[in-house]
Scaffold this motif. Sequence first.
Motif, PDB file in Angstrom:
ATOM      1  N   VAL A  25       0.850  -1.193   0.000  1.00 29.70           N
ATOM      2  CA  VAL A  25       0.000   0.000   0.000  1.00 29.70           C
ATOM      3  C   VAL A  25       0.882   1.239   0.000  1.00 29.70           C
ATOM      4  CG1 VAL A  25      -1.625   1.378   1.368  1.00 29.70           C
ATOM      5  CG2 VAL A  25      -2.012  -1.073   1.072  1.00 29.70           C
ATOM      6  N   ASP A  26       1.900   1.267   0.861  1.00 31.80           N
ATOM      7  CA  ASP A  26       2.784   2.429   0.938  1.00 31.80           C
ATOM      8  C   ASP A  26       3.510   2.669  -0.385  1.00 31.80           C
ATOM      9  OD1 ASP A  26       2.016   2.859   3.550  1.00 31.80           O
ATOM     10  OD2 ASP A  26       3.757   1.829   4.412  1.00 31.80           O
ATOM     11  N   GLU A  27       3.965   1.590  -1.034  1.00 32.77           N
ATOM     12  CA  GLU A  27       4.651   1.732  -2.319  1.00 32.77           C
ATOM     13  C   GLU A  27       3.702   2.267  -3.392  1.00 32.77           C
ATOM     14  OE1 GLU A  27       6.879  -1.069  -5.630  1.00 32.77           O
ATOM     15  OE2 GLU A  27       6.738  -1.800  -3.582  1.00 32.77           O
ATOM     16  N   LEU A  28       2.499   1.743  -3.419  1.00 32.35           N
ATOM     17  CA  LEU A  28       1.508   2.205  -4.391  1.00 32.35           C
ATOM     18  C   LEU A  28       1.152   3.667  -4.143  1.00 32.35           C
ATOM     19  CD1 LEU A  28      -0.332   1.622  -6.776  1.00 32.35           C
ATOM     20  CD2 LEU A  28      -1.984   0.644  -5.179  1.00 32.35           C
ATOM     21  N   VAL A  29       0.974   4.032  -2.895  1.00 35.22           N
ATOM     22  CA  VAL A  29       0.643   5.415  -2.546  1.00 35.22           C
ATOM     23  C   VAL A  29       1.767   6.357  -2.991  1.00 35.22           C
ATOM     24  CG1 VAL A  29       0.310   7.014  -0.608  1.00 35.22           C
ATOM     25  CG2 VAL A  29      -0.957   4.860  -0.698  1.00 35.22           C
ATOM     26  N   ARG A  30       3.022   5.961  -2.759  1.00 33.10           N
ATOM     27  CA  ARG A  30       4.151   6.799  -3.197  1.00 33.10           C
ATOM     28  C   ARG A  30       4.138   6.970  -4.713  1.00 33.10           C
ATOM     29  NH1 ARG A  30       6.834   3.985   0.844  1.00 33.10           N
ATOM     30  NH2 ARG A  30       7.665   2.467  -0.643  1.00 33.10           N
ATOM     31  N   ASP A  31       3.842   5.890  -5.437  1.00 33.60           N
ATOM     32  CA  ASP A  31       3.801   5.961  -6.895  1.00 33.60           C
ATOM     33  C   ASP A  31       2.679   6.876  -7.366  1.00 33.60           C
ATOM     34  OD1 ASP A  31       5.046   4.915  -9.365  1.00 33.60           O
ATOM     35  OD2 ASP A  31       3.043   4.074  -9.728  1.00 33.60           O
ATOM     36  N   VAL A  32       1.492   6.714  -6.795  1.00 31.60           N
ATOM     37  CA  VAL A  32       0.350   7.561  -7.162  1.00 31.60           C
ATOM     38  C   VAL A  32       0.659   9.019  -6.856  1.00 31.60           C
ATOM     39  CG1 VAL A  32      -2.066   8.111  -6.647  1.00 31.60           C
ATOM     40  CG2 VAL A  32      -1.367   5.721  -6.973  1.00 31.60           C
ATOM     41  N   ASP A  33       1.239   9.271  -5.692  1.00 35.79           N
ATOM     42  CA  ASP A  33       1.583  10.638  -5.303  1.00 35.79           C
ATOM     43  C   ASP A  33       2.545  11.265  -6.312  1.00 35.79           C
ATOM     44  OD1 ASP A  33       1.573  12.859  -3.307  1.00 35.79           O
ATOM     45  OD2 ASP A  33       3.695  12.335  -3.174  1.00 35.79           O
ATOM     46  N   GLN A  34       3.554  10.512  -6.708  1.00 42.76           N
ATOM     47  CA  GLN A  34       4.517  11.021  -7.690  1.00 42.76           C
ATOM     48  C   GLN A  34       3.837  11.308  -9.026  1.00 42.76           C
ATOM     49  OE1 GLN A  34       7.762   8.376  -8.556  1.00 42.76           O
ATOM     50  NE2 GLN A  34       8.826   9.879  -9.800  1.00 42.76           N
ATOM     51  N   LEU A  35       2.956  10.413  -9.463  1.00 41.53           N
ATOM     52  CA  LEU A  35       2.256  10.621 -10.734  1.00 41.53           C
ATOM     53  C   LEU A  35       1.310  11.818 -10.660  1.00 41.53           C
ATOM     54  CD1 LEU A  35       1.561   6.933 -11.804  1.00 41.53           C
ATOM     55  CD2 LEU A  35       3.266   8.528 -12.748  1.00 41.53           C
ATOM     56  N   VAL A  36       0.649  12.007  -9.531  1.00 38.02           N
ATOM     57  CA  VAL A  36      -0.230  13.167  -9.352  1.00 38.02           C
ATOM     58  C   VAL A  36       0.590  14.451  -9.495  1.00 38.02           C
ATOM     59  CG1 VAL A  36      -1.596  14.477  -7.662  1.00 38.02           C
ATOM     60  CG2 VAL A  36      -2.019  12.028  -7.999  1.00 38.02           C
ATOM     61  N   ARG A  37       1.740  14.481  -8.861  1.00 39.50           N
ATOM     62  CA  ARG A  37       2.590  15.674  -8.919  1.00 39.50           C
ATOM     63  C   ARG A  37       3.078  15.955 -10.345  1.00 39.50           C
ATOM     64  NH1 ARG A  37       4.411  17.200  -3.652  1.00 39.50           N
ATOM     65  NH2 ARG A  37       3.720  15.690  -2.109  1.00 39.50           N
ATOM     66  N   VAL A  38       3.515  14.919 -11.038  1.00 38.25           N
ATOM     67  CA  VAL A  38       3.990  15.085 -12.417  1.00 38.25           C
ATOM     68  C   VAL A  38       2.854  15.530 -13.326  1.00 38.25           C
ATOM     69  CG1 VAL A  38       4.882  13.833 -14.432  1.00 38.25           C
ATOM     70  CG2 VAL A  38       5.939  13.495 -12.184  1.00 38.25           C
ATOM     71  N   PHE A  39       1.682  14.884 -13.188  1.00 35.40           N
ATOM     72  CA  PHE A  39       0.520  15.231 -14.010  1.00 35.40           C
ATOM     73  C   PHE A  39       0.098  16.676 -13.767  1.00 35.40           C
ATOM     74  CE2 PHE A  39      -4.124  15.176 -14.871  1.00 35.40           C
ATOM     75  CZ  PHE A  39      -4.096  14.792 -16.204  1.00 35.40           C
ATOM     76  N   ALA A  40       0.058  17.093 -12.512  1.00 34.90           N
ATOM     77  CA  ALA A  40      -0.320  18.475 -12.178  1.00 34.90           C
ATOM     78  C   ALA A  40       0.653  19.461 -12.811  1.00 34.90           C
ATOM     79  CB  ALA A  40      -0.365  18.665 -10.661  1.00 34.90           C
ATOM     80  N   LYS A  41       1.930  19.138 -12.776  1.00 34.82           N
ATOM     81  CA  LYS A  41       2.944  20.022 -13.357  1.00 34.82           C
ATOM     82  C   LYS A  41       2.806  20.083 -14.883  1.00 34.82           C
ATOM     83  CE  LYS A  41       7.876  20.964 -13.321  1.00 34.82           C
ATOM     84  NZ  LYS A  41       9.188  20.545 -12.796  1.00 34.82           N
ATOM     85  N   LEU A  42       2.641  18.917 -15.515  1.00 38.58           N
ATOM     86  CA  LEU A  42       2.518  18.875 -16.975  1.00 38.58           C
ATOM     87  C   LEU A  42       1.273  19.602 -17.478  1.00 38.58           C
ATOM     88  CD1 LEU A  42       3.522  15.185 -17.747  1.00 38.58           C
ATOM     89  CD2 LEU A  42       4.797  17.245 -18.362  1.00 38.58           C
ATOM     90  N   THR A  43       0.178  19.468 -16.736  1.00 39.60           N
ATOM     91  CA  THR A  43      -1.088  20.069 -17.170  1.00 39.60           C
ATOM     92  C   THR A  43      -1.304  21.461 -16.593  1.00 39.60           C
ATOM     93  OG1 THR A  43      -2.293  19.013 -15.352  1.00 39.60           O
ATOM     94  CG2 THR A  43      -2.185  17.817 -17.469  1.00 39.60           C
ATOM     95  N   LYS A  44      -0.368  21.899 -15.744  1.00 46.90           N
ATOM     96  CA  LYS A  44      -0.466  23.212 -15.092  1.00 46.90           C
ATOM     97  C   LYS A  44      -1.780  23.352 -14.323  1.00 46.90           C
ATOM     98  CE  LYS A  44       2.627  25.489 -18.279  1.00 46.90           C
ATOM     99  NZ  LYS A  44       2.878  24.932 -19.553  1.00 46.90           N
ATOM    100  N   SER A  45      -2.157  22.269 -13.656  1.00 46.10           N
ATOM    101  CA  SER A  45      -3.389  22.252 -12.876  1.00 46.10           C
ATOM    102  C   SER A  45      -3.057  22.178 -11.389  1.00 46.10           C
ATOM    103  CB  SER A  45      -4.240  21.039 -13.275  1.00 46.10           C
ATOM    104  OG  SER A  45      -5.415  20.998 -12.509  1.00 46.10           O
ATOM    105  N   LYS A  46      -3.749  22.976 -10.590  1.00 47.58           N
ATOM    106  CA  LYS A  46      -3.547  22.930  -9.141  1.00 47.58           C
ATOM    107  C   LYS A  46      -4.246  21.728  -8.531  1.00 47.58           C
ATOM    108  CE  LYS A  46      -2.989  27.873  -8.534  1.00 47.58           C
ATOM    109  NZ  LYS A  46      -3.494  29.100  -7.935  1.00 47.58           N
ATOM    110  N   ASP A  47      -5.311  21.264  -9.179  1.00 46.24           N
ATOM    111  CA  ASP A  47      -6.081  20.135  -8.676  1.00 46.24           C
ATOM    112  C   ASP A  47      -6.033  18.990  -9.680  1.00 46.24           C
ATOM    113  OD1 ASP A  47      -7.075  21.473  -6.326  1.00 46.24           O
ATOM    114  OD2 ASP A  47      -8.383  22.614  -7.669  1.00 46.24           O
ATOM    115  N   VAL A  48      -6.051  17.774  -9.161  1.00 45.67           N
ATOM    116  CA  VAL A  48      -6.046  16.580 -10.001  1.00 45.67           C
ATOM    117  C   VAL A  48      -7.113  15.626  -9.472  1.00 45.67           C
ATOM    118  CG1 VAL A  48      -4.703  14.570 -10.745  1.00 45.67           C
ATOM    119  CG2 VAL A  48      -3.588  16.801 -10.567  1.00 45.67           C
ATOM    120  N   TYR A  49      -7.932  15.106 -10.372  1.00 41.66           N
ATOM    121  CA  TYR A  49      -8.932  14.111 -10.022  1.00 41.66           C
ATOM    122  C   TYR A  49      -8.250  12.749 -10.074  1.00 41.66           C
ATOM    123  CZ  TYR A  49     -12.989  11.084 -10.346  1.00 41.66           C
ATOM    124  OH  TYR A  49     -13.910  10.098 -10.125  1.00 41.66           O
TER     125      TYR A  49
END
Length: 160
Positions: A25-49
Amino acid sequence: SSGASQAVKEHLRSQEKLALASRDVDELVRDVDQLVRVFAKLTKSKDVYVKLERLDDNGCAFWHQDSVSFRLVATYRGPCTEWVHPDASKKTLRRKKADSDEAQSLCHHDVALFKGRGETSHGDTLLNHPGIVHRSPHIAGSGVHRVVLVLDIPRPAHFE
């Protein structure tokens, strides 16, 4: 860690069906968190669904394009999202449900950033833009399960 991390961790720990050990669970959460951050940066969005789900059905069984600007997709378990090269998009869309000789499949832990066809409240201007044609693999009734992450930019209130 982001707010998404805590929400994902709580959601995963409440899902006995996933049968994940605490370290998984912790490994998956870290991966999701990293992807959320990258996606937010790429899309210039403050919020991510964030949608992380366990599926045992065909989900989006028809070939389609998403009505979003961009969508991130990653499969952690089970068969992965299928897609076709843009050269085969129109032919594949016309056949909707049929299999395609042009189909390719993502692999586990691939991170796909799909361009959608866009969305607009001012006619179909963006709907005429090409997006990646894809579908969920057919697994209904097979006993197979998928764990899939989908990240989107939240829709503005006037689209809801």
